[in-house]
Scaffold this active site. Structure first.
Site, short mmCIF file in Angstrom:
data_model
loop_
_atom_site.label_atom_id
_atom_site.label_comp_id
_atom_site.label_asym_id
_atom_site.label_seq_id
_atom_site.Cartn_x
_atom_site.Cartn_y
_atom_site.Cartn_z
N PRO A 191 38.23 -27.49 20.81
CG PRO A 191 39.00 -26.30 18.94
CD PRO A 191 39.35 -26.68 20.36
CB CYS A 192 35.84 -32.14 20.19
SG CYS A 192 34.46 -31.65 21.22
#
Length: 179
Positions: A138-139
């Protein structure tokens, strides 16, 4: 014949795609405006992959992605990824990012410190910019110092990043962006 495949699927934010091989997912593609454009983008990234019906573990990953994008509390950290083509540093950063719960964020510097490289915030930013597994790694939950957006390479840029954070409850609906 390659053991790699890809598929495009509908989500609440548009058509996404995943690519996989025998070891796990090798890539995720966020929406590109249409199913056809998303398919071209994933095929361009994984030219060796053929469009296929996903096997059961990939079908489960797709359902978990859909649930997350509907605002569900589904964590994607158990989805098997093939990170064999990435440097040890990127793999370490990706694994640490996967541990950030939905609805929470860290700064690039905080993630660098957790990776044991407190001066490597820019390197963490590069790892996030080259993340082949958005949502699963989950950048969008990794921000610049003081809550600033930093960047986001998906279509729509930081607007998409903030949309994902709103879906997860990290930003109140209607609230101004973090920075």
């Amino acid at each position: 014949m390659s053991d790699s495949g890809y598929t495009v699927f509908q989500t609440p934010i548009g058509h996404c795609a995943v690519a996989w091989n025998a070891r796990g997912l090798i890539g995720v593609q966020l929406p590109e405006g249409s199913a056809a454009t998303t398919a071209r983008r994933i095929k361009g990234r994984f030219a060796h992959a053929a469009r296929r019906t996903p096997p059961p573990p990939v079908k489960q990953a797709i359902e978990r992605i859909r649930n997350l994008l509907r605002g569900g509390a589904d964590e994607l950290s158990a989805i098997e990824l093939d990170m064999s083509g990435h440097s040890p540093f990127y793999r370490r950063v990706y694994e640490l990012a996967r541990a950030i719960p939905a609805g929470e964020t860290l700064s690039y510097g905080e993630l660098a410190a957790r990776a044991g490289e407190p001066a490597a915030a820019r390197a963490v930013g590069q790892a996030m910019a080259h993340n082949p597994f958005p949502l699963i790694v989950p950048c969008h939950r990794v921000l610049a110092a003081h809550g600033g957006a930093g960047g986001f390479s998906a279509r729509g840029g930081v607007e998409t990043k903030f949309r994902l954070l709103r879906i997860e409850g990290a930003i109140r609906q209607g609230a101004l962006p973090l920075g």
